[in-house]
Design an enzyme around this catalytic site. Structure first.
Site, short mmCIF file in Angstrom:
data_model
loop_
_atom_site.label_atom_id
_atom_site.label_comp_id
_atom_site.label_asym_id
_atom_site.label_seq_id
_atom_site.Cartn_x
_atom_site.Cartn_y
_atom_site.Cartn_z
N CYS A 6 47.66 17.15 84.34
CA CYS A 6 48.43 17.05 85.58
C CYS A 6 49.81 17.66 85.37
O CYS A 6 50.17 18.06 84.27
CB CYS A 6 48.55 15.60 86.03
SG CYS A 6 49.47 14.56 84.87
N CYS B 219 52.03 16.30 82.60
CA CYS B 219 51.79 16.82 81.25
C CYS B 219 52.64 18.06 80.99
O CYS B 219 53.16 18.25 79.89
CB CYS B 219 50.31 17.16 81.08
SG CYS B 219 49.19 15.75 81.20
N ASP C 7 65.83 58.55 91.45
CA ASP C 7 66.39 59.41 90.42
C ASP C 7 65.59 60.71 90.45
O ASP C 7 64.52 60.77 91.07
CB ASP C 7 66.29 58.72 89.06
CG ASP C 7 66.86 59.57 87.94
OD1 ASP C 7 67.90 60.21 88.16
OD2 ASP C 7 66.25 59.59 86.85
N ASP D 264 63.88 55.94 85.90
CA ASP D 264 63.12 55.86 84.65
C ASP D 264 63.96 55.83 83.39
O ASP D 264 63.46 55.46 82.33
CB ASP D 264 62.17 57.06 84.55
CG ASP D 264 62.87 58.32 84.04
OD1 ASP D 264 63.98 58.61 84.54
OD2 ASP D 264 62.32 58.99 83.16
N ASP E 209 69.57 54.51 84.20
CA ASP E 209 69.19 53.94 85.50
C ASP E 209 69.21 52.42 85.47
O ASP E 209 69.09 51.78 86.53
CB ASP E 209 67.78 54.40 85.90
CG ASP E 209 67.73 55.88 86.23
OD1 ASP E 209 68.69 56.36 86.87
OD2 ASP E 209 66.76 56.54 85.86
#
Length: 824
Positions: free
Chosen positions: A108, A111, A517, A708, A712
């Site tokens: 549950c 826990c 970019d 990328d 950035d």
């Protein structure tokens, strides 16, 4: 549930206490009887660590503590060995380690709370998150202060078992959960059919056609057949309601438990008193329909999150290593975890590639569909990179290992998916809050309905109140958003778009501006050195190229790869660069004690771009020292596959598209004109990009940033939703909310379309949930809905929400055709 409060039941596990047992622990100021030394030790540990609230929070009893106790110290010490940890432990810092563990014995939410509190308070543990749905724990610790065996031993002390995550064992646990749900559904269905067989004669019998003795016998038979339905099949509803009441809150199980319990108790009383109406058939029927709906929901959820488990199961257990390569070709079969960077693995056709690495020998094709969403096989020749988890299709490959275990790209993908699954978007939190208030209002309405009908017609008051409680249960409202987002995340992953943050899909659908970019994002990032111009007579082309390669060697940006590729092609051996680092506009470092800069001409004083290169649209770099320019490099690139279609699709949908790049203004403008973006700006530093995006956001725009490179990362963190290219810099991927695993931008185009469709599905689900409840509630109050019909209505409303969400998996965005060239 076993009674843990009975004088002869163990307070910890609920099992019977032997007559001669002397085991006990003081909990909450009172001596609590324990059945064995194991339970006594576990309970004592819970008290010692100040976690006695566990006993108030739990809604299910733990497994037998004898099974949960840790194994011998000698066995646990194995977990501290580096060779044992290599498959499931990764370095998260210089001294910090992170492991994915599987917890058994979780029954549950209490826990989860207990484990997170207990593990989190251990000295040296720096972080712990337990996912209740998957029973997985991600633990981080400082190995100078604590060992993994100490963590496992501490988990065992409170009655749970922890071991390295195993996808097969997880599937076994999920299978057990499905089997238990099916058993409950079968019991409810069998009981419903049997009770209905007894109910039909009562409904069909006319006045005086059935004697009181026969009717009483039918009632007693119906009671006996309904007992397993209520006490076994419907047990999860009562446990959930009891847990909520202990936490002083009301949840979705509360009205259902009240409805089932009220109707059953009233029917029992009527049976004992031999007067009044009984509703055993209605009780069995709507328990069956409720469980049927929940089983279908559980199946849909497991199917939706199955993408993570499918990825986790990709890596093979064994592989073939070539220890004598290239002289000897005799392979040896070893566990994948025994591979080391630099080892050569032999991958036969039909086998899974066991590591990240590069092809040394052989020509083949690989199926990377689960990793990138690319359905077509990818050709592999010597020098090509391969990803662990991909399927080798055609010929044998000799692969040099670069990364194994937790360091592979596949493991990184799984970790990011787990992070997304553990986060709750704002829209889900809002729906949960609305559902909770809805339940409170529903209980008040049911109470008022009961009072009014009891004053008007006591014989109908009970079943009308039960109908009100059941028919408007807000399960559909609470499911409307999370099930749609879960299905959408799984579908996006299959398409090569990895969602790493919980809010990403929702924000992507609401975006108004897309900022890109240039190099490595809208262009393929496979730059080629077209021309090199030396600016000083005393310097040769080989010398300046070697210096440039030395500066770029620590970096993975496409510009660096182009320089390094040209140096390799000319068989140059670049000198070593010291203190090489990125700076606005380029990179700088020291070679042989002298400082050099490589980057945009505008970022270096006295290094203007040659006039005949200014209007070519190519990327121009300058290599300079303290005395000025040494050389200029002209690099050309092509637009990335799918870029034209992506921009056209975004513009057709009404988005603003912008290009922000650190490259030369002319090169940036040329790409923008080619792809027909709305605006473009070149020569920008990372800080310029971040400030520009912040200005857009302050003006009310919802910005999605796609990039990328390392530079950035600041703007990716600034944007409301960010997308990083999977082949880009690791820092960019770490900052991003979404990672594009595919090489083509068409995956992003489909992802944006799917996010909008997902938002539409969420709105449909919420509209349906509200409309259903607004219509069903007045009908139930007026007495037009029977309890069994209420059960069908509530189950059908939840099931409709799930089925509507599953449409997201089948969603196929239409193709886009463009007529202009892709060459940049």
């Amino acid at each position: 549930m076993r009674a843990a409060d009975s004088p002869r039941a163990c307070y910890h596990c609920g099992l019977p206490v032997p007559a001669d047992s002397a085991f006990s622990v003081v909990i909450g100021g009172a001596a609590r009887t324990m059945c064995c030394a194991g339970c006594e030790a576990v309970a004592a540990a819970i008290v010692e660590y100040g976690l006695t609230d566990y006993y108030a929070r739990r809604d299910a009893l733990p497994e037998s503590p004898q099974e949960a106790l840790p194994t011998t110290p000698e066995t646990l010490s194995l977990f501290d060995r580096a060779d044992f940890q290599k498959n499931f432990v990764r370095a998260a810092g210089e001294h910090e380690r992170e492991a994915s563990l599987m917890l058994e014995g979780i029954t549950c939410a209490a826990c989860v709370w207990l484990n997170e509190r207990h593990i989190g308070h251990l000295p040296g543990v720096t972080g712990v998150e337990v996912n209740y749905a998957t029973r997985r724990a991600r633990v981080r610790w400082d190995e100078r202060r604590i060992q993994l065996s100490d963590i496992l031993r501490a988990i065992g002390q409170i009655g749970y078992r922890a071991h390295p995550y195993d996808a097969a064992r997880y599937e076994e646990m999920a299978g057990r959960e499905r089997r238990e749900a099916l058993w409950r559904l079968w019991v409810a269905g069998f009981g419903m059919m049997q009770v209905m067989m007894y109910a039909v004669p009562v409904y069909l019998a006319g006045e005086g056609e059935m004697t009181a003795d026969i009717e009483s016998l039918i009632r007693w038979a119906s009671l006996i057949l309904t007992l397993p339905v209520v006490f076994y099949a419907a047990a999860p509803f009562f446990r959930g309601a009891w847990r909520d009441l202990k936490f002083r809150r009301v949840g979705m199980d509360t009205p259902v438990a009240l409805g089932i319990g009220g109707a059953f108790l009233a029917s029992v009383w009527a049976t004992l008193a031999r007067s009044g109406e009984v509703y055993f058939d209605s009780v069995a029927m709507f328990v069956f329909f409720l469980l049927g709906g929940r089983y279908l929901e559980m199946t849909a959820r497991q199917k939706a999150v199955g993408m993570t488990e499918a990825l986790a199961r990709l890596m093979p257990a064994l592989c073939q290593r070539l220890p004598g390569f290239p002289r000897e070709r005799a392979p040896e079969c070893i566990p994948v975890g025994d591979l080391r960077p630099g080892d050569v693995a032999l991958v036969s056709p039909g086998e899974i590639i066991p590591c990240d690495g590069r092809v040394l020998e052989g020509v083949s094709a690989a199926d990377e569909s689960l990793l990138t969403g690319e359905s077509r096989p990818v050709a592999k020749t010597p020098g090509d990179a391969v990803t662990g988890g991909a399927l080798n299709l055609e010929g044998p490959l000799c692969v040099q290992t670069e990364a194994v275990g937790e360091e592979t790209r596949l493991s990184a993908i799984v970790r990011l998916m787990e992070r997304a699954a553990s986060e709750k978007p704002k829209i889900v939190v809002l729906a949960d809050r609305v559902a909770q208030w809805f339940v409170l209002i529903l209980l008040l309405v049911a109470a008022v309905t009961a009072v009014l009908w009891y004053s008007m017609d006591p014989s109908r008051a009970l079943w009308i109140t039960v109908s009100v409680l059941v028919v408007t249960c807000p399960c559909a409202l609470a499911l409307a958003t999370p099930i749609a987002l879960t299905v959408a995340s799984g579908a996006a992953a299959k398409d090569g778009l990895l969602v790493t943050r919980g809010h990403a899909l929702e924000t992507l659908a609401r975006a108004t501006h897309f900022v890109f970019d240039k190099t490595g994002t809208l262009t393929a990032g496979r730059l080629r050195l077209r021309a090199l111009r030396v600016a000083r007579e005393e310097t040769s082309a080989e010398q300046v190229l070697g210096l440039a390669a030395a500066l770029e060697r620590p970096f993975a940006h496409p510009l660096a790869q182009a320089i390094l590729a040209e140096a390799d092609a000319r068989a140059l051996a670049p000198p070593d660069a010291e203190e090489a680092r990125a700076r606005p506009g380029g990179v700088e470092g020291f070679v042989a004690g002298k400082k050099y800069f490589l980057g945009r001409p505008g970022a270096s004083e006295g290094a203007a771009c040659p006039e005949d290169w200014q209007d070519t649209g190519e990327t121009v770099l300058v290599l300079s020292d303290e005395d000025g320019a040494l050389a200029f490099f002209a690099l050309e690139d092509k637009t990335r596959a799918g870029a034209a279609e992506l921009i056209a699709d975004l513009k057709a949908a009404g988005y603003r598209t912008l290009l922000m790049s650190g490259d030369a203004e002319n090169a940036v403008r040329r790409v923008a004109e080619l792809l027909r973006l709305d605006d473009a700006q070149g020569g920008m530093t990372p800080e310029d990009k971040r400030l520009a995006v912040r200005a857009l956001e302050e003006a009310g725009a919802v910005v999605a940033m796609v990039g990328d490179g390392v530079n950035d990362a600041p703007v990716l963190a600034q944007a409301q939703v960010s997308v990083a290219m999977g082949a880009g810099a690791p820092l960019a991927r770490a900052q991003a909310d979404v990672v594009l695993l595919s090489e083509t931008l068409d995956s992003l185009r489909r992802g944006v379309r799917r996010s909008r469709f997902t938002l539409a599905v969420i709105r449909q689900n919420l509209a349906w949930a509200f409309a259903y409840n607004l219509c069903a509630l007045p009908l139930a109050i007026a007495g037009y809905v029977t309890p069994w019909a209420a059960g069908i209505g509530m189950s059908a409303s939840s099931l409709l929400v799930v089925l509507n969400a599953l449409r997201i998996q089948k969603f196929m965005p239409p193709a886009v055709s463009v007529s202009f060239s892709r060459r940049a």
